[in-house]
Design an enzyme around this catalytic site. Structure first.
Site, PDB file in Angstrom:
ATOM      1  CG  HIS A 124      -0.583   0.099   2.408  1.00  0.00           C
ATOM      2  ND1 HIS A 124      -0.403  -0.798   3.356  1.00  0.00           N
ATOM      3  CD2 HIS A 124      -0.196   1.191   3.152  1.00  0.00           C
ATOM      4  CE1 HIS A 124       0.065  -0.364   4.527  1.00  0.00           C
ATOM      5  NE2 HIS A 124       0.262   0.991   4.319  1.00  0.00           N
ATOM      6  CB  SER A 170       2.841   1.705   6.273  1.00  0.00           C
ATOM      7  OG  SER A 170       1.281   1.762   6.979  1.00  0.00           O
ATOM      8  CG  ASP A 229       0.190  -4.130   2.894  1.00  0.00           C
ATOM      9  OD1 ASP A 229       0.728  -3.595   1.771  1.00  0.00           O
ATOM     10  OD2 ASP A 229      -0.581  -3.624   3.517  1.00  0.00           O
TER      11      ASP A 229
HETATM   12  N1  ARG Z   1      -4.649   0.208   7.504  1.00  0.00           N
HETATM   13  C1  ARG Z   1      -3.330  -0.093   7.065  1.00  0.00           C
HETATM   14  C2  ARG Z   1      -2.451   1.248   7.255  1.00  0.00           C
HETATM   15  O1  ARG Z   1      -3.310   2.321   7.166  1.00  0.00           O
HETATM   16  C3  ARG Z   1      -3.609  -0.271   5.405  1.00  0.00           C
HETATM   17  C4  ARG Z   1      -4.129   0.549   4.409  1.00  0.00           C
HETATM   18  C5  ARG Z   1      -4.271   0.362   3.077  1.00  0.00           C
HETATM   19  N2  ARG Z   1      -5.108  -0.917   2.808  1.00  0.00           N
HETATM   20  C6  ARG Z   1      -6.610  -0.681   2.484  1.00  0.00           C
HETATM   21  N3  ARG Z   1      -7.119  -1.671   2.604  1.00  0.00           N
HETATM   22  N4  ARG Z   1      -6.977   0.445   2.271  1.00  0.00           N
HETATM   23  O2  ARG Z   1      -1.439   1.100   6.853  1.00  0.00           O
END
Ligand code: ARG
Length: 718
Positions: free
Chosen positions: A85, A652, A220
């Site tokens: 991501h 992340s 991811d």
């Molecule tokens: N919740 C995670 C973050 O904020 C992943 C975000 C991206 N993934 C998604 N399904 N929108 O780092």
């Protein structure tokens, strides 16, 4: 009686003394207070191996990735690992309908195949330094209302001085709400190329449904590479650039993790607000969070309707959808957990304790009452600030219209400055090239209508711009809904901002008159002018008091609990958090394992939902159990695991390291039961969700066939 109370107090102080193993995003330069405990938990390295400014240390392998994420160097050729991501926009940019890297994945087989990303950067921390004395001296005696500006000024001066005649970049940041200041020196690389990404069905497996949740099954990750000039120095893109030779890279361990194992995570956490007061929490829970969620609901609903119509539309809109959805779900979760964990009550009780302690201390006694007063005045306007961000600018056409303000200014300047006009036009042109790719007219018209209706119904009438009355008169329908639908329809019929073609036509020969009578532009201007003039002063006044009292509050808390190790709120600077791999009980009677496996991917498979598709080749590998050297002791393929490390957004892509400093996982998310974690750390529930490094290597080798990348890494087998 008295004696017991005293005893209790000493005991409390003693427990403060122990830094908690799980909570805390520590500054690596100041680890000495925690080091002993880290060793007890399983750390095998010396403090100098973690952070050193004279010799290579682990920190040299940790890379700030493009502002919002973390990455790490995993080979001596500058290979970077981060989240899928975090690489998403770059992967999407290189994707076309005929060569769809998002859907098919991408694995460079040679340096020549790696893809250039304009504007992308990666920075490595060279050193940090305490500059509190210098900043405090500059701020001594400055009037409260000038403090913020003066602070920025001294930051700039220090930054300029300390990077002058060097190849480095400098940044000063405030800690503990202006109770300490540190300088950070970075080496910034601007030639960062895309190397690898799994298909998004694997990298984003579970999509929005699984987002912020455990148990999780996605991989991811994506890989990039830092390039430098032939002297190994940062350089803008050139075909002559070569892979960067790092001072330090991470070894990759395929030994795997078990429940209770020591782990630490290095990274650049973005923002936490752990010293927030009860008034702020009440406002968030009762008003702000529900408003953000309701307003984002509108965007997500209408975007989704269009995305469901075709795969090509879905591809164009999925990045913005994921971004808005991510924090939509975040605020739902945060509100739910703040309530469930009774965070408000907890804060009230700390403030009571504090009030008792501060009773006879004139410099602190008024902090809590001042918070209360400031919030009481602010409450009326706070929602308006949220509505500007999420409602007025939540409409893409209005947000983009706002960007024409600079051009308006240039066009109306006397005498006219041709250079300035040209500059404004160029900026709008380059912005527009990206903007219209994901701009969907059908959904945006519906979104504008619904959002403005929300504004009309939820913002107090005496705060509306006069323009609102004109809209009501001119577009009057039988219901509010009809009125604002009429209005949106008119905007989309008449504004030159509705398409790339008409915006281009305008920019080729812009006229001030046409701009000022454009309905989208006029609308945008009416709302932000009203906001700047009538609302902002109240917000500024609140911020001034809240910041001042907030700063004093932390200082006082540190005095009150003088034996406790305080960890500073996240602010996009390099931090280290340590703890263990750890399973948890999300609710009574349910026990969550600390890891998941590929079998779980198969359990979740649903060919009818694009978020749960399993590629045929991965299925085949699963059935044959063709996991190579990456299977666990039971011959299973582990996918994700959890730790009790303290991370937040910005982390992340952070490396999860074992006691030897070897890479065992890749952090990518938090869990639902601790969504309030940016405000309070709850040891019982707070977990970090990580991809098992073995799953990443397995996918790289067996799904991607990119043995070339595996060969670059130093793999620790046992
Ligand atoms: N919740 C995670 C973050 O904020 C992943 C975000 C991206 N993934 C998604 N399904 N929108 O780092």
């Amino acid at each position: 009686m008295k004696k017991i109370a005293l005893l209790l107090l000493t005991f409390q102080l003693l427990t403060f003394n122990l830094a908690k193993a799980d909570e805390g995003m520590w500054l690596p330069m100041l680890l000495k207070n925690n080091y002993e405990q880290m060793q007890k938990l399983g750390l095998k390295l010396t403090p100098e191996q973690l952070y050193d400014i004279n010799h290579a240390s682990l920190k040299d392998a940790i890379v700030w990735f493009n502002g919002g994420c973390t990455s790490e160097i995993i080979s001596e050729q500058g290979l970077l690992l981060t989240n899928h991501h975090c690489g998403y926009d770059a992967i999407a940019k290189h994707s076309t309908t005929s060569d769809n890297l998002l859907d098919n994945g991408f694995w460079a087989r040679s340096f020549a195949e790696e893809k250039v990303n304009e504007g992308m950067w990666a920075s490595i921390l060279i050193r940090m330094e305490d500059v509190s004395d210098r900043v405090n001296k500059a701020l001594a005696g400055v009037d409260a209302k000038d403090l913020e500006a003066k602070k920025m000024e001294i930051f700039k001066t220090i930054e300029k001085e300390s990077s002058k005649d060097t190849k480095y970049e400098a940044m000063v940041r405030s800690f503990f709400k202006d109770n300490a200041f540190y300088l950070f020196i970075f080496e910034k690389f601007t030639d960062v190329r895309l190397v690898a990404a799994p298909p998004q069905s694997v990298g984003k497996f579970g999509g929005e449904v699984d987002n912020w949740m455990w148990p999780r099954h996605n991989a991811d990750f994506s890989m990039f590479r830092i390039y430098a000039n032939k002297d190994n120095q940062p350089a803008t893109y050139s075909k002559d650039n070569v892979p960067y030779k790092p001072k330090q890279f991470l070894n990759v361990s395929i030994k795997g993790v078990n429940d209770g194992d020591f782990t630490m995570i290095y990274g650049f956490p973005g923002r936490t607000n752990r010293y927030e007061n009860s008034f702020g929490i009440k406002l968030a829970v009762d008003k702000i969070n529900p408003a953000i969620v309701a307003l984002r609901d509108i965007r997500l609903t209408y975007w989704k309707q269009e995305m469901n119509k075709s795969d090509s539309v879905r591809l164009l809109m999925s990045s913005q959808y994921a971004k808005i959805s991510n924090y939509w779900k975040y605020y739902i979760g945060q509100t739910e957990q703040l309530k469930r964990l009774k965070v408000y009550d907890e804060k009230v009780s700390i403030e009571k304790q504090f009030t008792d302690w501060a009773k006879n201390k004139p410099e602190y006694a008024s902090i809590i009452p001042n918070f209360e007063k400031a919030y009481a005045n602010y409450t009326n306007y706070a929602l308006h600030a949220t509505y500007m961000r999420e409602c007025i600018f939540g409409s893409s056409i209005i947000a983009t219209a706002t960007k024409y303000t600079g051009l308006e200014r240039a066009l109306s300047a006397e005498p006219q400055n041709i250079e300035a006009i040209k500059k404004a036009i160029d900026a709008l042109k380059s912005d527009k090239a990206v903007f219209y790719k994901s701009f969907n007219v059908v959904s945006e018209e519906k979104i504008l209508a619904a959002l403005i209706q929300m504004y009309y119904e939820n913002i107090p009438a005496n705060q509306h711009p006069a323009y609102m009355a004109e809209v009501l008169k001119k577009y009057k329908g039988k219901t509010n809904k009809e009125t604002f639908e009429n209005f949106a329809k008119a905007i989309f019929k008449k504004s030159f901002l509705v398409s790339n073609a008409s915006a281009s036509k305008f920019l080729d020969d812009p006229s001030l008159k046409q701009l000022e009578k454009d309905p989208a532009f006029a609308f945008a201007r009416a709302f932000y002018t009203n906001y700047n003039k009538n609302i902002m002063p109240h917000i500024d006044e609140f911020n001034l008091i809240n910041n001042m009292e907030g700063s004093k509050y932390i200082k006082a808390l540190m005095e009150m609990q003088s034996n406790k190790s305080f960890s500073p709120d996240a602010n996009s600077t390099l931090r280290l958090t340590y703890g263990n791999v750890k399973s948890y009980i999300p609710k009574d009677g349910v026990n969550y394992s600390y890891y998941t496996t590929l079998a779980g991917v198969m359990e979740k498979e649903n060919p009818k939902d694009f978020q749960f598709i399993v590629p045929a080749k991965l299925k085949e590998l699963y059935i044959k159990k063709d996991f190579g050297i990456y299977a666990d002791a039971n011959g299973e393929m582990r996918t994700d695991f959890i730790t009790n490390n303290d991370i937040t957004g910005g982390n992340s892509g952070s490396p999860v390291l074992d006691g030897n400093g070897d890479l065992v996982g890749l952090a990518f998310d938090g869990n639902w039961e601790a969504m309030s974690g940016d405000i309070v750390f709850d040891s019982k529930y707070k977990r970090t969700i990580c991809v098992d490094i073995r799953y990443i290597l397995f996918l790289t080798e067996k799904l991607g066939g990119a043995q070339n990348l595996i060969n670059e890494m130093k793999i620790i087998k046992n």
